[in-house]
Design an enzyme around this catalytic site. Structure first.
Site, PDB file in Angstrom:
ATOM      1  N   ARG A 126      71.832 107.321  77.055  1.00 49.77           N
ATOM      2  CA  ARG A 126      70.356 106.861  76.775  1.00 49.77           C
ATOM      3  C   ARG A 126      70.422 107.935  75.354  1.00 49.77           C
ATOM      4  O   ARG A 126      71.089 108.867  74.914  1.00 49.77           O
ATOM      5  CB  ARG A 126      69.458 107.752  77.526  1.00 49.77           C
ATOM      6  CG  ARG A 126      69.063 106.794  78.732  1.00 49.77           C
ATOM      7  CD  ARG A 126      67.936 107.133  79.602  1.00 49.77           C
ATOM      8  NE  ARG A 126      68.276 108.588  80.061  1.00 49.77           N
ATOM      9  CZ  ARG A 126      67.723 109.708  79.766  1.00 49.77           C
ATOM     10  NH1 ARG A 126      67.014 109.876  78.738  1.00 49.77           N
ATOM     11  NH2 ARG A 126      68.038 110.637  80.549  1.00 49.77           N
ATOM     12  N   TYR A 289      74.484 100.153  76.717  1.00 47.09           N
ATOM     13  CA  TYR A 289      74.697 101.186  77.809  1.00 47.09           C
ATOM     14  C   TYR A 289      73.448 101.164  78.767  1.00 47.09           C
ATOM     15  O   TYR A 289      72.210 100.533  78.040  1.00 47.09           O
ATOM     16  CB  TYR A 289      74.651 102.738  77.195  1.00 47.09           C
ATOM     17  CG  TYR A 289      74.405 103.715  78.335  1.00 47.09           C
ATOM     18  CD1 TYR A 289      75.374 103.740  79.093  1.00 47.09           C
ATOM     19  CD2 TYR A 289      72.898 104.066  78.372  1.00 47.09           C
ATOM     20  CE1 TYR A 289      75.027 104.960  80.027  1.00 47.09           C
ATOM     21  CE2 TYR A 289      72.837 105.094  79.307  1.00 47.09           C
ATOM     22  CZ  TYR A 289      73.789 105.477  80.186  1.00 47.09           C
ATOM     23  OH  TYR A 289      73.532 106.292  81.397  1.00 47.09           O
ATOM     24  N   LYS A 298      64.595 102.877  83.391  1.00 46.47           N
ATOM     25  CA  LYS A 298      63.563 104.024  82.858  1.00 46.47           C
ATOM     26  C   LYS A 298      62.765 103.192  81.882  1.00 46.47           C
ATOM     27  O   LYS A 298      61.593 103.673  81.843  1.00 46.47           O
ATOM     28  CB  LYS A 298      64.470 104.942  81.809  1.00 46.47           C
ATOM     29  CG  LYS A 298      65.591 105.305  82.624  1.00 46.47           C
ATOM     30  CD  LYS A 298      65.282 106.285  83.669  1.00 46.47           C
ATOM     31  CE  LYS A 298      66.536 107.103  84.444  1.00 46.47           C
ATOM     32  NZ  LYS A 298      66.346 107.749  85.581  1.00 46.47           N
ATOM     33  N   HIS A 318      59.461 109.747  88.414  1.00 47.14           N
ATOM     34  CA  HIS A 318      61.190 110.119  88.224  1.00 47.14           C
ATOM     35  C   HIS A 318      61.377 110.736  89.600  1.00 47.14           C
ATOM     36  O   HIS A 318      61.904 112.016  89.560  1.00 47.14           O
ATOM     37  CB  HIS A 318      61.544 110.899  87.350  1.00 47.14           C
ATOM     38  CG  HIS A 318      62.974 111.075  87.026  1.00 47.14           C
ATOM     39  ND1 HIS A 318      63.520 112.014  86.432  1.00 47.14           N
ATOM     40  CD2 HIS A 318      63.953 110.027  86.873  1.00 47.14           C
ATOM     41  CE1 HIS A 318      65.016 111.600  86.149  1.00 47.14           C
ATOM     42  NE2 HIS A 318      65.234 110.576  86.429  1.00 47.14           N
ATOM     43  N   SER A 340      67.897 116.717  85.341  1.00 50.90           N
ATOM     44  CA  SER A 340      69.211 116.295  85.591  1.00 50.90           C
ATOM     45  C   SER A 340      70.101 117.407  85.934  1.00 50.90           C
ATOM     46  O   SER A 340      69.602 118.589  85.772  1.00 50.90           O
ATOM     47  CB  SER A 340      69.928 115.666  84.157  1.00 50.90           C
ATOM     48  OG  SER A 340      69.860 116.664  83.204  1.00 50.90           O
ATOM     49  N   ALA A 341      71.222 117.143  86.710  1.00 56.11           N
ATOM     50  CA  ALA A 341      72.204 118.313  87.282  1.00 56.11           C
ATOM     51  C   ALA A 341      71.363 118.904  88.254  1.00 56.11           C
ATOM     52  O   ALA A 341      71.900 120.410  88.272  1.00 56.11           O
ATOM     53  CB  ALA A 341      72.787 118.979  86.044  1.00 56.11           C
ATOM     54  N   CYS A 342      70.464 118.446  89.095  1.00 54.83           N
ATOM     55  CA  CYS A 342      69.920 119.444  89.908  1.00 54.83           C
ATOM     56  C   CYS A 342      69.958 118.755  91.500  1.00 54.83           C
ATOM     57  O   CYS A 342      69.270 119.303  92.235  1.00 54.83           O
ATOM     58  CB  CYS A 342      68.401 119.554  89.648  1.00 54.83           C
ATOM     59  SG  CYS A 342      68.313 120.618  88.352  1.00 54.83           S
ATOM     60  N   GLY A 343      71.048 118.030  91.491  1.00 57.67           N
ATOM     61  CA  GLY A 343      71.261 117.423  93.022  1.00 57.67           C
ATOM     62  C   GLY A 343      70.200 116.476  93.739  1.00 57.67           C
ATOM     63  O   GLY A 343      70.372 116.195  94.658  1.00 57.67           O
ATOM     64  N   ASP A 365      66.001 107.593  92.775  1.00 59.49           N
ATOM     65  CA  ASP A 365      65.849 107.734  91.356  1.00 59.49           C
ATOM     66  C   ASP A 365      64.117 107.730  90.890  1.00 59.49           C
ATOM     67  O   ASP A 365      63.738 108.534  90.078  1.00 59.49           O
ATOM     68  CB  ASP A 365      66.603 107.105  90.343  1.00 59.49           C
ATOM     69  CG  ASP A 365      66.459 107.472  88.959  1.00 59.49           C
ATOM     70  OD1 ASP A 365      66.588 108.625  89.006  1.00 59.49           O
ATOM     71  OD2 ASP A 365      66.737 106.649  88.079  1.00 59.49           O
ATOM     72  N   ASN A 458      78.842 111.172  81.388  1.00 54.32           N
ATOM     73  CA  ASN A 458      77.891 110.287  81.831  1.00 54.32           C
ATOM     74  C   ASN A 458      78.414 108.843  82.326  1.00 54.32           C
ATOM     75  O   ASN A 458      77.536 108.134  82.490  1.00 54.32           O
ATOM     76  CB  ASN A 458      76.856 110.276  80.653  1.00 54.32           C
ATOM     77  CG  ASN A 458      75.675 109.611  80.845  1.00 54.32           C
ATOM     78  OD1 ASN A 458      74.891 110.137  81.919  1.00 54.32           O
ATOM     79  ND2 ASN A 458      75.016 108.587  80.106  1.00 54.32           N
ATOM     80  N   ARG A 460      79.231 106.130  84.987  1.00 55.00           N
ATOM     81  CA  ARG A 460      78.313 105.437  86.056  1.00 55.00           C
ATOM     82  C   ARG A 460      78.867 104.787  87.008  1.00 55.00           C
ATOM     83  O   ARG A 460      79.987 104.026  86.640  1.00 55.00           O
ATOM     84  CB  ARG A 460      77.064 104.941  85.153  1.00 55.00           C
ATOM     85  CG  ARG A 460      76.154 105.696  84.445  1.00 55.00           C
ATOM     86  CD  ARG A 460      75.350 106.370  84.863  1.00 55.00           C
ATOM     87  NE  ARG A 460      74.487 107.739  84.104  1.00 55.00           N
ATOM     88  CZ  ARG A 460      73.523 108.009  84.592  1.00 55.00           C
ATOM     89  NH1 ARG A 460      72.824 107.666  85.820  1.00 55.00           N
ATOM     90  NH2 ARG A 460      72.692 108.701  83.636  1.00 55.00           N
TER      91      ARG A 460
END
Length: 681
Positions: A126, A289, A298, A318, A340-343, A365, A458, A460
């Site tokens: 993004r 992308y 989003k 979100h 992001s990156a918090c599981g 998500d 990133n 996917r």
């Protein structure tokens, strides 16, 4: 059912002429679609077999609003052909074959119907700096920052773009100028695909309809996985055009002088993603992308979705949604928001370590949540698939995700073995332990000693949600599932307890509005920094954040069963944030969810009030079988008065600098009350 390769020749689109390449049941006498032009789109001139009753021949008429939308954009973009998608498996397979033939996709031979796309290295994520909202009034979109707007890089090629920490804005006049430089003729030499889709179950009371026009068959294939895509959507639109209009183009008309890398057309120098809430429209130019091109995700589901939700009195967030069942068979549903990156996906697909507990996934998500006539907050996952980050996903961190992606999946920018398996960092070290040679996401030879990563950070996977082994039986319920609790959280190595509950709804809104999380500011080379990410929505607010907070506050009405609001922090470290993680996380997080479960039943015996919120009593968290000491538990829940006083000032400063006069009085009061509670602590 329609024929599988239906194309309108755009040159004849408005001439109302017929040129059918094969006969249908009506022998070509399609009175409603006299402009139909059937022609093969595959490289070997293969045409899929026409079905018995094709869409145009059963006299089903496209809604007027949709016809007008397609006609307007076709006149501007000038595609060679227009293909109306039906969402069938035959169409999907034909497009995969097309992408394989032109070198955009490769089949992963050792996997079951799995495919790999490698993008241009300039088109991998993004692009927040090029993403904005266009409204007549700037204050509708962004608050006015105290110290003015960010300096905009001239290389963005976006005139008079206004950028803040809480979103970007452009005037309608400037947007018209930018579109005029990009859209005319942008699809020459390509096919415009008309993608009808529903966010949420088709026809559901919370669901919404979208139409995406795109010149990327890669996008069409991913949209088929991520949304409910099909011609049944047309019936829900109506002649007044009650749908979200999405236009996407890679921005590379043919023939082109541009160098196309990896058979991935894109135009990164001119990329922009514009949202027009006053027209219910999204226009994306220059990027293929997913986050920039799968416009149902989003762009629609969060940015425009949050605006539509405000208009209609619901929430587009979100958030993951999970079902949790205790050993006695009682089930509840929880929504949770994390930066992001918090599981987030790991929590949505958790494998509990405590016997008797069960987690089922509704979504990982996005959540659309609306109060019903009984006062229950009901939530749906508007998506139909998972668009997950690959690196770090493994059988140890998320075995459910690993099982989900073994078939019918499109991978983007991961590494692969010569015989057709995928690989990324953190997946399986044994695959590369002995110097095995892989092919990196850049198409280069790669071993464990290579200096560059095998997969893009990133990278996917796009995978159907129905393949998830723990998909919740109610995940497609049109009415949604009843939400008992909402969780916020962030990555905080210091000072923030493992779990606490808000005092009430208003305090809970403040908790969500003040989320801060550790992130890597790579561009500034500052290493780890704590960044504000309110509601984990910072990149996705569709309108003024102050008004967004006010909307959340307004939902607390008499007769409604308001969910309890919690904050979690799986990432606290020993030695004031400098040591190792205090909490094991992953499947052990069920122990925290158990406490939340009990609190939603009103169990007061396990709770104690503190300045930050309601914490578990010392012995109320189940730690049986955990390799954790009482001292570590105490540290997990300890409150450092000075740290929290500094935290309050950081939050106050953030609202003063970036939200200003748009800050609701209730939020200002919550800041003051938190400060007072700490002073008296």
């Amino acid at each position: 059912m329609v024929d599988q390769m239906r194309n309108l020749n755009s040159n004849d689109f408005f001439k109302k002429t017929m040129d059918m390449a094969s006969k249908c049941e009506m022998n070509g006498n399609c009175k409603q679609y006299a402009n139909l032009h059937m022609s093969p789109i595959l490289a070997d001139n293969k045409m899929l077999k026409m079905q018995k009753s094709c869409f145009q021949c059963n006299m089903t008429k496209l809604p007027i609003g949709l016809q007008n939308f397609v006609e307007e954009k076709a006149r501007i973009c000038q595609p060679d052909k227009i293909h109306i998608c039906d969402g069938s498996i035959e169409e999907y397979n034909a497009l995969l074959e097309l992408l394989q033939l032109n070198g955009s996709l490769q089949k992963l031979e050792k996997m079951d119907d799995c495919w790999l796309a490698l993008t241009d290295p300039k088109d991998v994520a993004r692009v927040e700096s090029r993403t904005f909202i266009c409204t007549k009034s700037m204050l509708d979109t962004i608050p006015t920052p105290k110290d003015g707007f960010k300096q905009v890089d001239a290389s963005l090629n976006l005139r008079n773009l206004k950028c803040t920490a809480l979103g970007n804005w452009m005037s309608p006049e400037d947007l018209d100028y930018e579109l005029g430089r990009r859209l005319p003729g942008c699809m020459k030499g390509r096919t415009m695909y008309v993608v009808p889709y529903s966010m949420g179950p088709v026809g559901g009371p919370i669901s919404k309809i979208g139409i995406e026009l795109t010149d990327s068959p890669y996008v069409v294939c991913n949209m088929r996985i991520m949304t409910r895509m099909g011609i049944d959507v047309f019936e829900k639109i109506g002649d007044h055009g009650n749908f979200v209009k999405c236009l996407h183009t890679v921005g590379v008309p043919l023939p082109t002088q541009r160098t196309i890398v990896n058979n991935w057309p894109c135009n990164p120098e001119m990329t922009m993603i514009a949202h027009l809430p006053e027209k219910n429209e999204v226009i994306s130019f220059g990027s293929g992308y997913g986050g920039n091109s799968l416009l149902g995700k989003k762009c629609f589901a969060l940015r425009l979705g949050s605006i539509i939700a405000k208009r209609e009195g619901w929430l587009a967030e979100h958030m993951l949604i999970l079902g949790i069942t205790n050993p006695q068979g009682v089930k509840k549903y929880i929504a949770a928001a994390f930066p992001s990156a918090c599981g987030k996906t790991n929590l949505a697909m958790m494998t509990p370590t405590v016997p008797g507990w069960k987690i089922e996934c509704v979504g990982d998500d996005i959540a659309w949540m609306k109060f019903n006539e009984k006062g229950e907050l009901r939530a749906i996952n508007p998506e139909n698939g998972f668009f997950g980050v690959c690196p770090g996903t493994s059988n140890s961190t998320n075995p459910i995700a690993m099982k989900t992606i073994q078939k019918h999946t499109i991978f983007t920018n991961v590494a692969h073995t010569p015989d057709g398996e995928v690989y990324w960092e953190g997946m399986d070290d044994n695959m590369v332990a002995h110097g095995e040679h892989l092919i990196s996401w850049k198409g280069k030879d790669w071993t464990k000693d290579s200096k560059e990563p095998a997969a893009h950070p990133n990278s996917r996977f796009t995978s159907p949600a129905e393949q998830c082994p723990i998909i919740d039986p109610n995940w497609e319920s049109p009415e949604g599932v009843p939400i008992s609790a909402i969780i916020f959280g962030g990555r905080r190595p210091q000072g923030v307890p493992l779990i606490y509950e808000s005092f009430d709804w208003e305090h809970g809104v403040f908790v969500g509005a003040s989320i801060r999380s550790e992130a890597t500011a790579a561009a500034e080379h500052k290493g780890k920094v704590i960044m504000h990410d309110p509601f984990a929505m910072r990149p996705f607010f569709g309108y003024n954040f102050g008004k967004y907070c006010r909307h959340w506050l307004s939902l607390n009405k008499d007769g409604r069963k308001m969910p309890k609001i919690f904050n979690v922090n799986w990432f606290r470290k020993s030695n004031n944030g400098q040591g190792s993680f205090l909490w094991p996380g992953f499947g052990e997080n069920i122990r925290v969810l158990e406490w939340i479960f009990k609190r939603t039943d009103g169990d007061e015996s396990i709770a104690q009030k503190t300045p930050i919120g309601i914490l578990p009593t010392l012995d109320s968290l189940d730690t049986n079988g955990l390799d954790i000491t009482k001292e570590q538990i105490k540290e997990l829940f300890s409150l450092d008065k000075n740290f929290l006083l500094d935290e309050v000032q950081e939050i106050r400063k953030y609202f003063d600098e970036y939200v200003g006069e748009s800050t609701p009085s209730e939020i200002s009061m919550q800041i003051d009350q938190f400060n007072e509670r700490l002073k008296n602590y």
